[in-house]
Design a protein around this motif. Structure first.
Motif, mmCIF file in Angstrom:
data_model
loop_
_atom_site.group_PDB
_atom_site.id
_atom_site.type_symbol
_atom_site.label_atom_id
_atom_site.label_comp_id
_atom_site.label_asym_id
_atom_site.label_seq_id
_atom_site.Cartn_x
_atom_site.Cartn_y
_atom_site.Cartn_z
ATOM 1 N N LYS A 14 -16.077 0.168 -14.409
ATOM 2 C CA LYS A 14 -17.018 -0.783 -13.818
ATOM 3 C C LYS A 14 -18.465 -0.347 -14.072
ATOM 4 O O LYS A 14 -19.316 -1.162 -14.430
ATOM 5 N N GLN A 15 -18.737 0.937 -13.903
ATOM 6 C CA GLN A 15 -20.080 1.463 -14.139
ATOM 7 C C GLN A 15 -20.454 1.356 -15.614
ATOM 8 O O GLN A 15 -21.583 1.016 -15.952
ATOM 9 N N GLN A 18 -21.256 -2.263 -16.404
ATOM 10 C CA GLN A 18 -22.545 -2.624 -15.829
ATOM 11 C C GLN A 18 -23.686 -1.997 -16.634
ATOM 12 O O GLN A 18 -24.708 -2.635 -16.880
ATOM 13 N N ASN A 61 -26.559 2.222 -6.318
ATOM 14 C CA ASN A 61 -25.965 1.212 -5.439
ATOM 15 C C ASN A 61 -25.628 -0.028 -6.261
ATOM 16 O O ASN A 61 -26.508 -0.674 -6.830
ATOM 17 N N GLN A 62 -24.341 -0.361 -6.343
ATOM 18 C CA GLN A 62 -23.884 -1.454 -7.196
ATOM 19 C C GLN A 62 -24.500 -2.795 -6.800
ATOM 20 O O GLN A 62 -24.843 -3.602 -7.668
ATOM 21 N N ASP A 63 -24.642 -3.041 -5.511
ATOM 22 C CA ASP A 63 -25.242 -4.303 -5.058
ATOM 23 C C ASP A 63 -26.713 -4.382 -5.462
ATOM 24 O O ASP A 63 -27.185 -5.432 -5.902
ATOM 25 N N ALA A 64 -27.430 -3.281 -5.322
ATOM 26 C CA ALA A 64 -28.843 -3.252 -5.703
ATOM 27 C C ALA A 64 -28.984 -3.462 -7.207
ATOM 28 O O ALA A 64 -29.876 -4.186 -7.660
ATOM 29 N N ARG A 66 -26.908 -5.092 -9.178
ATOM 30 C CA ARG A 66 -26.618 -6.506 -9.459
ATOM 31 C C ARG A 66 -27.825 -7.382 -9.125
ATOM 32 O O ARG A 66 -28.151 -8.306 -9.870
ATOM 33 N N MET A 67 -28.488 -7.081 -8.019
ATOM 34 C CA MET A 67 -29.673 -7.838 -7.630
ATOM 35 C C MET A 67 -30.787 -7.656 -8.669
ATOM 36 O O MET A 67 -31.442 -8.619 -9.070
ATOM 37 N N THR A 70 -30.027 -9.665 -11.741
ATOM 38 C CA THR A 70 -30.316 -11.079 -11.518
ATOM 39 C C THR A 70 -31.815 -11.347 -11.631
ATOM 40 O O THR A 70 -32.235 -12.305 -12.287
#
Length: 88
Positions: A14-15, A18, A61-64, A66-67, A70
């Motif tokens: 996953k990393q 990404q 941080n995966q969510d950060a 992704r943000m 975006t």
């Protein structure tokens, strides 16, 4: 006693994926910036992009992440739209 041949900091799948998306976005951004006609604007945008990616290089941080991806995609699309308008 078996010793792993992987480095201690090996990325998960996953990393890794990404990371590939981030690098692809960075390359796309630099390619698009090359199309900016004014040299001063091109340099400013190139320096800005490099600084932003360097500043967030250590993010985990995966969510950060992704943000940030975006937001970067939004910036890229906005730049592409601006270039298209400037050409027309």
């Amino acid at each position: 006693m078996s010793v792993s041949k992987l480095p201690a900091t090996a990325l998960t799948l996953k990393q890794f994926l990404q990371r590939q998306r981030v690098l692809g976005l960075y390359r796309s951004m630099l390619r698009t910036i090359r199309q900016v006609p004014d040299e001063a604007d091109r340099k400013y945008l190139r320096d800005w992009a490099r600084e932003e990616f360097k500043r967030n290089k250590e993010a985990t941080n995966q969510d950060a992440i992704r943000m940030m991806l975006t937001q970067a995609n939004n910036h890229l699309e906005e730049l592409r739209r601006s270039l298209a308008l400037a050409r027309s």
